[in-house]
Design an enzyme around this catalytic site. Structure first.
Site, PDB file in Angstrom:
ATOM      1  N   GLY A  52       0.915  -1.157  -0.281  1.00 36.47           N
ATOM      2  CA  GLY A  52       0.076  -0.507   0.114  1.00 36.47           C
ATOM      3  C   GLY A  52       0.869   1.305   0.314  1.00 36.47           C
ATOM      4  O   GLY A  52       0.307   2.798  -0.666  1.00 36.47           O
ATOM      5  N   ASP A 111      -6.866   3.313   9.628  1.00 35.48           N
ATOM      6  CA  ASP A 111      -7.997   2.763   9.658  1.00 35.48           C
ATOM      7  C   ASP A 111      -8.540   2.643  11.422  1.00 35.48           C
ATOM      8  O   ASP A 111      -8.528   2.763  12.265  1.00 35.48           O
ATOM      9  CB  ASP A 111      -8.352   1.645   8.530  1.00 35.48           C
ATOM     10  N   LYS A 139      -8.387   7.444   8.449  1.00 35.76           N
ATOM     11  CA  LYS A 139     -10.104   7.232   8.705  1.00 35.76           C
ATOM     12  C   LYS A 139      -9.988   7.082  10.191  1.00 35.76           C
ATOM     13  O   LYS A 139     -10.368   6.001  10.784  1.00 35.76           O
ATOM     14  CB  LYS A 139     -10.356   5.806   8.391  1.00 35.76           C
ATOM     15  N   ASP A 167      -5.857  -0.048  -2.902  1.00 27.63           N
ATOM     16  CA  ASP A 167      -5.809  -0.682  -3.685  1.00 27.63           C
ATOM     17  C   ASP A 167      -7.470  -1.804  -3.287  1.00 27.63           C
ATOM     18  O   ASP A 167      -7.252  -2.198  -2.131  1.00 27.63           O
ATOM     19  CB  ASP A 167      -5.471  -2.477  -3.761  1.00 27.63           C
ATOM     20  N   ARG A 173      -3.932   0.686  -7.514  1.00 33.02           N
ATOM     21  CA  ARG A 173      -3.378   1.607  -6.954  1.00 33.02           C
ATOM     22  C   ARG A 173      -2.284   2.911  -7.631  1.00 33.02           C
ATOM     23  O   ARG A 173      -1.611   3.461  -7.166  1.00 33.02           O
ATOM     24  CB  ARG A 173      -1.930   0.158  -6.777  1.00 33.02           C
TER      25      ARG A 173
HETATM   26  P1  IMP Z   1      -5.462  -0.507  10.264  1.00 36.46           P
HETATM   27  O1  IMP Z   1      -5.001  -1.822  10.100  1.00 36.46           O
HETATM   28  O2  IMP Z   1      -7.182  -0.802   9.638  1.00 36.46           O
HETATM   29  O3  IMP Z   1      -5.018   0.696  10.342  1.00 36.46           O
HETATM   30  O4  IMP Z   1      -5.613  -0.946   7.717  1.00 36.46           O
HETATM   31  C1  IMP Z   1      -4.732  -0.472   7.263  1.00 36.46           C
HETATM   32  C2  IMP Z   1      -4.726  -1.838   5.942  1.00 36.46           C
HETATM   33  O5  IMP Z   1      -5.922  -1.650   5.353  1.00 36.46           O
HETATM   34  C3  IMP Z   1      -4.051  -0.311   5.397  1.00 36.46           C
HETATM   35  O6  IMP Z   1      -3.134  -0.700   5.108  1.00 36.46           O
HETATM   36  C4  IMP Z   1      -5.139  -0.803   4.379  1.00 36.46           C
HETATM   37  O7  IMP Z   1      -3.783  -1.638   3.862  1.00 36.46           O
HETATM   38  C5  IMP Z   1      -6.068  -1.464   4.728  1.00 36.46           C
HETATM   39  N1  IMP Z   1      -7.077  -0.409   4.553  1.00 36.46           N
HETATM   40  C6  IMP Z   1      -7.950   0.068   5.111  1.00 36.46           C
HETATM   41  N2  IMP Z   1      -8.929   1.125   5.016  1.00 36.46           N
HETATM   42  C7  IMP Z   1      -8.509   1.261   3.327  1.00 36.46           C
HETATM   43  C8  IMP Z   1      -9.322   1.655   2.662  1.00 36.46           C
HETATM   44  O8  IMP Z   1     -10.716   2.157   2.245  1.00 36.46           O
HETATM   45  N3  IMP Z   1      -9.250   1.275   0.665  1.00 36.46           N
HETATM   46  C9  IMP Z   1      -8.251   0.263   0.996  1.00 36.46           C
HETATM   47  N4  IMP Z   1      -7.501   0.054   1.790  1.00 36.46           N
HETATM   48  C10 IMP Z   1      -7.669  -0.096   3.417  1.00 36.46           C
HETATM   49 MG    MG Z   2      -2.068  -1.964   2.692  1.00 41.88          MG
END
Ligand code: IMP
Ligand code: MG
Length: 192
Positions: A52, A111, A139, A167, A173
């Site tokens: 990413g 996220d 987010k 993605d 991407r």
């Molecule tokens: P976290 O561990 O929930 O903070 O998520 C991080 C990972 O979730 C990121 O590196 C992304 O790969 C994926 N992710 C979270 N939200 C999105 C989105 O809206 N679009 C694409 N990938 C996302």
């Molecule tokens: Mg990712």
């Protein structure tokens, strides 16, 4: 089951554009300036979480007038609804010795916070002199663990976004902007 049929223009798969190419470029200059100031005179170890962060890191580090090393890590996905949620783990072993170094971890999006929270735990154990995080997108509304990044490109609402490194099923991407993927394309049965 029918395979995904590529469309001529992937931009047509977006509902709306949240951040334009020009906005990204302008913000990267600002972020670069923030980092140049924060790490002036230091020797920085940049760790990109791939896939990413690929595009973001490639553009951001070219704004840095710093001495730096770059390495990448891949983090195991825990987004698998068929199995219980697992803690994210680093799949590749890092090659740099991070002990006593100023480390900056870079990801595409913050996220739930699970990924960066776990990655920071793992890197803290390597005894860096400092450990900070930088994300292109935040987010905030979707956090499930308490975690804030030190450097943030853009705060965005709780929408599924793609482009500029982000993605869906490894697609989109390469888009130069960040957009909201059309809802009907977020889980089409023919993709699985
Ligand atoms: P976290 O561990 O929930 O903070 O998520 C991080 C990972 O979730 C990121 O590196 C992304 O790969 C994926 N992710 C979270 N939200 C999105 C989105 O809206 N679009 C694409 N990938 C996302
Ligand atoms: Mg990712």
């Amino acid at each position: 089951m029918a395979a995904y049929r590529p469309r001529p223009n992937p931009l047509d798969d977006l509902d709306s554009i949240l951040v334009t190419e020009e906005e990204i470029k302008a913000r990267l200059k600002e972020l670069g300036a923030e980092l140049n100031e924060a790490y002036e005179g230091r020797d920085l170890a940049v760790i990109a979480i791939i896939n990413g962060a690929i595009i973001f890191v490639a553009d951001l580090i070219r704004e840095l007038n710093l001495s730096l090393q770059l390495d990448c890590v891949r983090v195991s996905s825990y987004r698998d609804e068929t199995r219980p949620v697992q803690e994210p783990e680093i799949i590749d072993k890092i090659r740099l010795d991070l002990e006593g170094k100023d480390v900056l971890i870079i990801d595409d999006i913050l996220d739930t916070g699970n990924t960066l929270n776990r990655v920071c735990e793992i890197f803290t154990a390597m005894k860096p002199a400092s450990l900070k995080t930088c994300v292109l997108l935040d987010k905030k509304a979707t956090r499930s663990v308490e975690f804030e990044a030190d450097f943030v490109g853009f705060h965005i609402p709780d929408e599924f976004v793609v482009g500029y490194g982000l993605d869906f099923a490894e697609r989109y991407r390469h888009l130069p902007c960040i957009g909201v993927l059309k809802t009907e394309l977020q889980n089409p049965p023919e993709w699985t």
